[in-house]
Write a protein that holds these residues in place. Sequence first.
Motif, PDB file in Angstrom:
ATOM      1  N   GLY A  32       0.029   8.934  -9.814  1.00  0.00           N
ATOM      2  CA  GLY A  32      -0.745  10.670 -10.065  1.00  0.00           C
ATOM      3  C   GLY A  32      -2.963  10.409  -9.259  1.00  0.00           C
ATOM      4  N   ILE A  33      -2.823   8.788  -9.574  1.00  0.00           N
ATOM      5  CA  ILE A  33      -4.422   8.663  -9.540  1.00  0.00           C
ATOM      6  C   ILE A  33      -4.371   7.808  -8.383  1.00  0.00           C
ATOM      7  N   GLU A  34      -5.606   7.674  -7.908  1.00  0.00           N
ATOM      8  CA  GLU A  34      -5.758   5.958  -7.102  1.00  0.00           C
ATOM      9  C   GLU A  34      -6.141   5.559  -7.974  1.00  0.00           C
ATOM     10  N   SER A  35      -5.644   4.115  -7.542  1.00  0.00           N
ATOM     11  CA  SER A  35      -5.748   2.823  -8.579  1.00  0.00           C
ATOM     12  C   SER A  35      -4.395   1.462  -7.783  1.00  0.00           C
ATOM     13  N   VAL A  36      -4.265   0.402  -8.292  1.00  0.00           N
ATOM     14  CA  VAL A  36      -4.151  -1.006  -8.408  1.00  0.00           C
ATOM     15  C   VAL A  36      -3.266  -1.114  -9.556  1.00  0.00           C
ATOM     16  N   PHE A  37      -2.509  -0.995  -8.648  1.00  0.00           N
ATOM     17  CA  PHE A  37      -1.043  -2.087  -9.494  1.00  0.00           C
ATOM     18  C   PHE A  37      -1.598  -3.668  -9.641  1.00  0.00           C
ATOM     19  N   SER A  38      -0.807  -4.345 -10.854  1.00  0.00           N
ATOM     20  CA  SER A  38      -1.838  -5.645 -11.094  1.00  0.00           C
ATOM     21  C   SER A  38      -0.577  -6.408 -12.002  1.00  0.00           C
ATOM     22  N   SER A  39      -0.393  -7.153 -12.297  1.00  0.00           N
ATOM     23  CA  SER A  39      -0.324  -8.237 -13.939  1.00  0.00           C
ATOM     24  C   SER A  39      -0.598  -8.987 -14.141  1.00  0.00           C
ATOM     25  N   CYS A  74      -2.344  11.598  -2.150  1.00  0.00           N
ATOM     26  CA  CYS A  74      -1.751  12.195  -1.306  1.00  0.00           C
ATOM     27  C   CYS A  74      -0.818  13.086  -1.319  1.00  0.00           C
ATOM     28  N   PRO A  75      -0.298  14.223  -0.807  1.00  0.00           N
ATOM     29  CA  PRO A  75       0.768  14.682  -1.215  1.00  0.00           C
ATOM     30  C   PRO A  75       2.160  13.840  -0.573  1.00  0.00           C
ATOM     31  N   PHE A  76       2.806  14.292  -0.908  1.00  0.00           N
ATOM     32  CA  PHE A  76       4.186  13.146  -0.649  1.00  0.00           C
ATOM     33  C   PHE A  76       4.909  13.797   1.119  1.00  0.00           C
ATOM     34  N   ALA A  77       4.927  13.559   1.861  1.00  0.00           N
ATOM     35  CA  ALA A  77       5.749  13.488   2.825  1.00  0.00           C
ATOM     36  C   ALA A  77       4.408  14.112   4.457  1.00  0.00           C
ATOM     37  N   ASN A  78       2.966  14.373   3.734  1.00  0.00           N
ATOM     38  CA  ASN A  78       2.052  15.030   4.529  1.00  0.00           C
ATOM     39  C   ASN A  78       1.103  14.010   4.654  1.00  0.00           C
ATOM     40  N   VAL A  79      -0.527  14.164   4.522  1.00  0.00           N
ATOM     41  CA  VAL A  79      -1.754  13.357   5.256  1.00  0.00           C
ATOM     42  C   VAL A  79      -2.755  14.180   5.151  1.00  0.00           C
ATOM     43  N   ILE A  80      -3.290  13.768   3.960  1.00  0.00           N
ATOM     44  CA  ILE A  80      -4.862  15.007   3.748  1.00  0.00           C
ATOM     45  C   ILE A  80      -5.977  13.930   4.274  1.00  0.00           C
ATOM     46  N   ARG A  81      -6.616  15.098   4.160  1.00  0.00           N
ATOM     47  CA  ARG A  81      -8.297  14.643   4.724  1.00  0.00           C
ATOM     48  C   ARG A  81      -8.879  14.183   4.099  1.00  0.00           C
ATOM     49  N   GLY A  82      -9.189  12.140   3.879  1.00  0.00           N
ATOM     50  CA  GLY A  82      -9.509  11.143   3.411  1.00  0.00           C
ATOM     51  C   GLY A  82      -8.742  10.085   2.899  1.00  0.00           C
ATOM     52  N   SER A  83      -7.765  10.527   2.928  1.00  0.00           N
ATOM     53  CA  SER A  83      -6.768   9.700   2.352  1.00  0.00           C
ATOM     54  C   SER A  83      -6.576   8.336   2.878  1.00  0.00           C
ATOM     55  N   VAL A  84      -6.421   8.301   4.542  1.00  0.00           N
ATOM     56  CA  VAL A  84      -6.094   7.066   4.898  1.00  0.00           C
ATOM     57  C   VAL A  84      -7.331   6.530   4.996  1.00  0.00           C
ATOM     58  N   GLU A  85      -8.395   6.935   4.927  1.00  0.00           N
ATOM     59  CA  GLU A  85      -9.702   6.100   4.678  1.00  0.00           C
ATOM     60  C   GLU A  85      -9.814   5.472   3.646  1.00  0.00           C
ATOM     61  N   THR A  86      -9.622   6.379   2.447  1.00  0.00           N
ATOM     62  CA  THR A  86      -9.021   5.124   1.430  1.00  0.00           C
ATOM     63  C   THR A  86      -8.397   4.417   1.048  1.00  0.00           C
ATOM     64  N   SER A  87      -7.002   4.482   1.930  1.00  0.00           N
ATOM     65  CA  SER A  87      -6.047   3.632   1.903  1.00  0.00           C
ATOM     66  C   SER A  87      -6.388   2.431   2.199  1.00  0.00           C
ATOM     67  N   LEU A  88      -6.550   2.679   3.691  1.00  0.00           N
ATOM     68  CA  LEU A  88      -8.308   1.511   4.265  1.00  0.00           C
ATOM     69  C   LEU A  88      -9.210   1.271   4.201  1.00  0.00           C
ATOM     70  N   PHE A 134       1.311  -0.995  -0.010  1.00  0.00           N
ATOM     71  CA  PHE A 134       0.024  -0.001  -0.050  1.00  0.00           C
ATOM     72  C   PHE A 134       0.947   1.094  -0.236  1.00  0.00           C
ATOM     73  N   HIS A 135       0.638   1.680  -1.296  1.00  0.00           N
ATOM     74  CA  HIS A 135       1.507   3.242  -1.249  1.00  0.00           C
ATOM     75  C   HIS A 135       0.154   4.120  -1.248  1.00  0.00           C
ATOM     76  N   SER A 136       1.396   5.818  -1.556  1.00  0.00           N
ATOM     77  CA  SER A 136      -0.126   6.580  -2.249  1.00  0.00           C
ATOM     78  C   SER A 136       0.965   7.631  -2.743  1.00  0.00           C
ATOM     79  N   THR A 137       0.350   8.112  -3.981  1.00  0.00           N
ATOM     80  CA  THR A 137       1.241   8.908  -4.742  1.00  0.00           C
ATOM     81  C   THR A 137       0.394  10.733  -4.826  1.00  0.00           C
ATOM     82  N   ALA A 138       1.195  11.289  -5.410  1.00  0.00           N
ATOM     83  CA  ALA A 138       0.863  12.941  -5.636  1.00  0.00           C
ATOM     84  C   ALA A 138      -0.008  12.849  -6.898  1.00  0.00           C
ATOM     85  N   PHE A 139      -0.435  14.232  -6.533  1.00  0.00           N
ATOM     86  CA  PHE A 139      -1.457  14.213  -8.271  1.00  0.00           C
ATOM     87  C   PHE A 139      -0.546  15.033  -9.397  1.00  0.00           C
TER      88      PHE A 139
END
Length: 246
Positions: free
Chosen positions: A159-166, A220-234, A149-154
């Motif tokens: 740069g988008i909420e996503s799931v990598f797979s192969s 989510c911006p790197f090195a920071n937490v914005i509203r909703g990002s923890v909830e989406t990751s969870l 589980f990761h986060s990516t900045a805009f």
Amino acid sequence: MHFEKIGEFGNLEMSYVCDFSGGYISRNRNLFGKLELNRLTQFILEKCTYGTPIFKLGDGGNKILILSGIHGNELSPQIANVKLLNELLDADLKNTLYFIPFASPKSTMYNERTFNDMDLNRSAHIQNSLSNLIVQAVENLAINFVGDFHSTAFNANPGIESVFSSKSPSPESYLIANYISRNVGSEVISFDFAGSSYKGAVEDVCNLKKIPAVTCEVLCPFANVIRGSVETSLAQMKSFLDYFGI
Ligand SMILES: [Zn+2]
């Protein structure tokens, strides 16, 4: 790998993936300020000062790893992982769940992407790198499935909420990604063959070993937490577990 039972926290067990990656998570104020500081969370942070701890809940069934902190400056998934472990502590589990909330406590302490200048998601194929030790633990414990589980900045990649797979050589990676996408709304990013566009991602190295894995990203911006990002990751983590009926 030897797991020790932690009497204070029900059936929780722990071990270490490595002992050269320790850090004081509390020094990362942007992350620390967002944690609910109960006894279990304090216990996890204390263990992080000695290396990379791995926690275990449940027995039998599938063996599943929830991994975060491969990039120390991606804070939302690390907070979500601690929350998930707290939520599942007393659950009646029919599967075996492993948690690595802070893959590189030292990187998280410094709020840095890399560990000793090494990108852990480009070095999992390098013998005895920190992320390679995590892959070795996955193999030694005969873990069946890995969610990283990761986060990516805009303005970053992807740069988008996503799931990598192969799709090959572990086709279930693609099925899991589609399941999470349907549930949470994250976009599926899929490659025909694992590791074909770049080397050393934990997900790809696992898929190449026929251990189905996905990489989930929230915005989510790197090195920071914005509203909703923890909830989406969870939500991504819970959907990943839901795929296995957990
Ligand atoms: Zn990342």
